[in-house]
Scaffold this active site. Sequence first.
Site, mmCIF file in Angstrom:
data_model
loop_
_atom_site.group_PDB
_atom_site.id
_atom_site.type_symbol
_atom_site.label_atom_id
_atom_site.label_comp_id
_atom_site.label_asym_id
_atom_site.label_seq_id
_atom_site.Cartn_x
_atom_site.Cartn_y
_atom_site.Cartn_z
ATOM 1 N N CYS A 163 45.413 19.385 28.294
ATOM 2 C CA CYS A 163 44.175 19.128 29.037
ATOM 3 C C CYS A 163 42.940 19.492 28.193
ATOM 4 O O CYS A 163 42.656 18.795 27.222
ATOM 5 C CB CYS A 163 44.218 19.834 30.386
ATOM 6 S SG CYS A 163 43.137 19.034 31.571
ATOM 7 N N HIS B 178 48.644 19.533 32.912
ATOM 8 C CA HIS B 178 49.058 20.931 32.746
ATOM 9 C C HIS B 178 50.580 21.026 32.866
ATOM 10 O O HIS B 178 51.103 21.103 33.981
ATOM 11 C CB HIS B 178 48.429 21.806 33.846
ATOM 12 C CG HIS B 178 46.989 22.146 33.630
ATOM 13 N ND1 HIS B 178 46.548 23.414 33.329
ATOM 14 C CD2 HIS B 178 45.889 21.368 33.661
ATOM 15 C CE1 HIS B 178 45.230 23.406 33.196
ATOM 16 N NE2 HIS B 178 44.808 22.178 33.394
ATOM 17 N N GLU C 26 52.441 23.434 32.394
ATOM 18 C CA GLU C 26 52.846 24.759 32.912
ATOM 19 C C GLU C 26 52.641 24.843 34.423
ATOM 20 O O GLU C 26 53.045 25.815 35.051
ATOM 21 C CB GLU C 26 52.065 25.872 32.179
ATOM 22 C CG GLU C 26 50.637 26.125 32.637
ATOM 23 C CD GLU C 26 49.618 25.034 32.293
ATOM 24 O OE1 GLU C 26 50.010 23.978 31.765
ATOM 25 O OE2 GLU C 26 48.424 25.242 32.575
HETATM 26 N N1 GLN Z 1 37.559 18.940 32.408
HETATM 27 C C1 GLN Z 1 37.920 20.005 31.552
HETATM 28 C C2 GLN Z 1 37.184 19.917 30.214
HETATM 29 O O1 GLN Z 1 36.481 19.031 29.938
HETATM 30 C C3 GLN Z 1 39.402 20.037 31.274
HETATM 31 C C4 GLN Z 1 40.151 20.424 32.534
HETATM 32 C C5 GLN Z 1 41.429 21.154 32.296
HETATM 33 O O2 GLN Z 1 41.735 21.618 31.205
HETATM 34 N N2 GLN Z 1 42.152 21.306 33.358
HETATM 35 O O3 GLN Z 1 37.342 20.769 29.435
#
Ligand code: GLN
Length: 196
Positions: A79, A173, A175
């Site tokens: 992410c 994610h 995890e």
């Molecule tokens: N929207 C977040 C960002 O730009 C990422 C979200 C996440 O890691 N769950 O960093």
Amino acid sequence: MKVGILALQGDVDLHRSVLESLKVQSVLITSKEQLDDVVRLIIPGGESTAMSKLLVSSDIYGRLKERIKQDSISIFGTCAGLILLSNTVLDGRKDQVSLQALDVAVRRNAFGRQIESSFKHVEMVTGGFIEPAFIRAPKIENISAKVDILGRLKDSGEPVLVRQGKMMGATFHPELCFNQDCNMVHRLFLEYTEEN
Ligand code: GLN
């Protein structure tokens, strides 16, 4: 060999638990010196703009760039971690840095706001499926031919898990996932990087 988890911000502890369940020791990385002790690193989900600032102020960013250039570290970005690994960040903050280690363009917050977060069905190219959390997740909008696709959303077919050499990235994610084969993604990272 211990796996490092970048612990500046974000969902650090659950990655540690998944590794523990796989009998793999981990070490939380909060300084550039600690990076020298690991050849595998997980960059967790969280907030890429906040992590970017902390990476630069701690100079972990500089040390990581060197290690990537030397090809001496494998990194799994999840992410926000994927955003930080990517060559191009769309809808990023102007001052946000990325490590430019994965030849993809990702758009931040592409599924909408936090409230639009959900668990989604991901088909793994290696067989089977998982249903992890997508939390204000990015989308991979451009992907070079050098990058392999390891997982796709069942509904749209769009790539959500990719790999290029020593780098792996997930828009979700891994995890935070509750079906039986959830640790499959961590296992893949460990498998692909075992020889390092
Ligand atoms: N929207 C977040 C960002 O730009 C990422 C979200 C996440 O890691 N769950 O960093």
